[in-house]
Design a protein around this motif. Structure first.
Motif, PDB file in Angstrom:
ATOM      1  N   LYS A  78       0.825  -1.218   0.000  1.00 24.26           N
ATOM      2  CA  LYS A  78       0.000   0.000   0.000  1.00 24.26           C
ATOM      3  C   LYS A  78       0.853   1.259   0.000  1.00 24.26           C
ATOM      4  O   LYS A  78       0.417   2.311  -0.455  1.00 24.26           O
ATOM      5  CB  LYS A  78      -0.949  -0.006   1.185  1.00 24.26           C
ATOM      6  CG  LYS A  78      -0.292   0.020   2.552  1.00 24.26           C
ATOM      7  CD  LYS A  78      -1.312   0.200   3.672  1.00 24.26           C
ATOM      8  CE  LYS A  78      -2.335  -0.891   3.736  1.00 24.26           C
ATOM      9  NZ  LYS A  78      -1.776  -2.210   4.108  1.00 24.26           N
ATOM     10  N   PRO A 123      -5.984  -4.585  -6.434  1.00 24.93           N
ATOM     11  CA  PRO A 123      -5.636  -4.544  -5.010  1.00 24.93           C
ATOM     12  C   PRO A 123      -5.679  -5.908  -4.349  1.00 24.93           C
ATOM     13  O   PRO A 123      -6.566  -6.722  -4.614  1.00 24.93           O
ATOM     14  CB  PRO A 123      -6.711  -3.620  -4.426  1.00 24.93           C
ATOM     15  CG  PRO A 123      -7.882  -3.785  -5.332  1.00 24.93           C
ATOM     16  CD  PRO A 123      -7.310  -4.022  -6.701  1.00 24.93           C
ATOM     17  N   ASP A 125      -4.923  -5.885  -0.721  1.00 25.52           N
ATOM     18  CA  ASP A 125      -5.442  -5.559   0.611  1.00 25.52           C
ATOM     19  C   ASP A 125      -6.898  -5.998   0.710  1.00 25.52           C
ATOM     20  O   ASP A 125      -7.695  -5.742  -0.204  1.00 25.52           O
ATOM     21  CB  ASP A 125      -5.370  -4.047   0.848  1.00 25.52           C
ATOM     22  CG  ASP A 125      -4.152  -3.643   1.669  1.00 25.52           C
ATOM     23  OD1 ASP A 125      -3.399  -4.544   2.081  1.00 25.52           O
ATOM     24  OD2 ASP A 125      -3.955  -2.438   1.887  1.00 25.52           O
ATOM     25  N   HIS A 162      -9.538  -3.180   0.154  1.00 27.25           N
ATOM     26  CA  HIS A 162      -9.628  -2.630  -1.201  1.00 27.25           C
ATOM     27  C   HIS A 162     -10.102  -3.680  -2.200  1.00 27.25           C
ATOM     28  O   HIS A 162     -10.790  -3.353  -3.162  1.00 27.25           O
ATOM     29  CB  HIS A 162      -8.287  -2.029  -1.595  1.00 27.25           C
ATOM     30  CG  HIS A 162      -7.835  -0.982  -0.620  1.00 27.25           C
ATOM     31  ND1 HIS A 162      -7.073  -1.315   0.476  1.00 27.25           N
ATOM     32  CD2 HIS A 162      -8.085   0.343  -0.538  1.00 27.25           C
ATOM     33  CE1 HIS A 162      -6.859  -0.212   1.185  1.00 27.25           C
ATOM     34  NE2 HIS A 162      -7.468   0.794   0.602  1.00 27.25           N
ATOM     35  N   GLU A 171      -4.897   3.016   4.425  1.00 25.96           N
ATOM     36  CA  GLU A 171      -5.898   2.397   3.552  1.00 25.96           C
ATOM     37  C   GLU A 171      -6.875   3.439   3.000  1.00 25.96           C
ATOM     38  O   GLU A 171      -7.362   3.286   1.873  1.00 25.96           O
ATOM     39  CB  GLU A 171      -6.643   1.305   4.311  1.00 25.96           C
ATOM     40  CG  GLU A 171      -5.786   0.068   4.535  1.00 25.96           C
ATOM     41  CD  GLU A 171      -6.456  -0.971   5.411  1.00 25.96           C
ATOM     42  OE1 GLU A 171      -7.618  -0.728   5.841  1.00 25.96           O
ATOM     43  OE2 GLU A 171      -5.837  -2.012   5.674  1.00 25.96           O
ATOM     44  N   GLU A 178      -4.932   4.961   0.190  1.00 24.38           N
ATOM     45  CA  GLU A 178      -4.870   3.990  -0.907  1.00 24.38           C
ATOM     46  C   GLU A 178      -6.205   3.914  -1.646  1.00 24.38           C
ATOM     47  O   GLU A 178      -6.242   3.865  -2.889  1.00 24.38           O
ATOM     48  CB  GLU A 178      -4.494   2.610  -0.359  1.00 24.38           C
ATOM     49  CG  GLU A 178      -4.302   1.549  -1.432  1.00 24.38           C
ATOM     50  CD  GLU A 178      -3.955   0.192  -0.864  1.00 24.38           C
ATOM     51  OE1 GLU A 178      -3.669  -0.711  -1.662  1.00 24.38           O
ATOM     52  OE2 GLU A 178      -3.982   0.014   0.376  1.00 24.38           O
TER      53      GLU A 178
END
Length: 383
Positions: A124, A147, A149, A152, A219, A222
């Motif tokens: 990230k 993504p 994560d 995401h 986050e 991001e």
């Protein structure tokens, strides 16, 4: 036809779980390039198991033992951070999985996108530090950024096939290691306590970032760069069970959520298989075993890092880069027992208050901001 993968950070948590997906799907993927920072022994074992074409050890001190460990194979061995970026752009891979930790992931991200590679992004910090550079580059080179994560990936899945306008993104937050600890007790928390995350099994750095909510702030940044959503339309809500990974609210008031067990293999497989989905018969979710899903506001006094991240996003320029550099320095100090947990965010605030600010940075400006932030954090912490 198999997808050839370059897995950057293959010995870390995300890298190991990515190799689990490769192992489950030998007809779909092959791990051609593997890199690690210093864990040369595990890297050598991975290279043998997956018959890797190339391996890179970022810490040059371990080049010789790694080369010797693979001397009876055809695997090519390189060393140094520059080599990690070079293999990210290699034509030997169709997909680059960037599972590196911290600012070190930025150069390989840029190299992969410059080469037009599909990028499965777990790092990230590439977007936190330089989203204003990275995302236009991806568009220019028509290089997909998918993504990894969980939050995401959840948003990405909720947006798939949608044409409707988005009212807001809702990022969920487990609360980290100290969610049930009163504010007054935070001054004396230990490294061992901070590393005990109630829901997720992750690497040390991201577990500490989760405990301070620096990770959640990152986050938010991001999400802004991935989905083009302004800060004022990105919310964070506490969700201790970590079953709903994130949500999207549309203009008609409808909300879509992505649910599942807290297992990173799901978002990893989604990024690798997209636009398809993996066949994972062992993955089963029981609502009966999770009868209660709860939500709460984030205590922004207890967790000031979240508002600091929002402020950095609104400021733009090198602000988030400075936050990230100071955080990396402070987290390393905390893990080494050289500062208190509360000093992590204090070091970030000090760095942001004293660092130079560049409104329209180049890659060189980001590098300078990162170095300055680390220096300022070290000064504050008396390292």
């Amino acid at each position: 036809m198999k997808q050839r993968l370059a897995i950057l950070g293959s010995t870390g948590s995300i890298g190991v779980q990515t190799l689990d997906i490769v192992r489950e799907n030998p007809d779909r993927f092959e791990a051609r390039i593997l890199t690690a920072h210093g864990n040369w022994e595990q890297l050598a074992r991975q290279a043998r198991e997956f018959d890797a074409d190339t391996v890179v050890i970022a810490d040059k001190r371990y080049y010789t033992p790694l080369r010797e460990a693979l001397s009876d194979t055809d695997t090519k061995v390189f060393a140094g951070e520059e080599a990690v970026a070079q293999v990210a752009a290699s034509g030997a891979a169709d997909v680059v999985v960037n599972a590196l930790v911290g600012y070190a992931g930025l150069a390989p991200t840029v190299a992969a996108l410059e080469a037009g590679r599909k990028l499965a992004l777990a790092n990230k910090e590439s977007l936190v530090v330089a989203g204003a550079y990275v995302m236009p580059l991806a568009r220019e080179r028509r290089a997909p950024v998918l993504p990894i994560d969980s939050e995401h990936s959840a948003i990405f899945q909720c947006l798939a096939g949608e044409r409707a306008a988005v009212r807001r993104l809702i990022i969920t937050c487990s609360g980290g290691s100290f969610r049930d600890l009163p504010r007054e007790a935070l001054a004396s928390v230990t490294v061992e306590q901070a590393l005990h995350h109630p829901q997720w099994h992750m690497g040390a750095k991201i577990t500490i970032d989760s405990s301070t909510l620096v990770n959640k702030g990152f986050e938010v940044i991001e999400a802004h760069w991935l989905f083009g959503t302004p800060a004022e339309r990105i919310d964070v809500v506490m969700h201790p069970q970590s079953i709903i990974h994130s949500m999207v609210e549309f203009d008609d008031g409808a909300i879509k959520a992505q649910l599942g067990t807290p297992d990173m293999r799901m978002p990893i497989s989604y990024a690798l298989f997209f636009p398809e989905r993996a066949h994972r018969p062992q993955e089963r979710f029981s609502f009966v075993e999770h009868p209660q899903l709860t939500f709460a506001e984030v205590d922004r006094v207890k967790y000031p890092a979240l508002d600091i991240a929002y402020d950095c996003l609104r400021r733009g320029g090198t602000a988030a880069c400075t936050m990230n550099g100071a955080n990396e320095e402070a987290v390393a100090a905390f893990l080494a027992g050289r500062c208190a947990w509360l000093d992590i965010v204090r070091a970030i605030e000090y760095a942001l208050g004293h660092a130079a600010f560049v409104a329209a940075p180049t890659l060189d400006d980001y590098a300078a901001a990162n170095d300055e932030a680390r220096t300022l954090a070290a000064r504050f912490l008396n390292l």
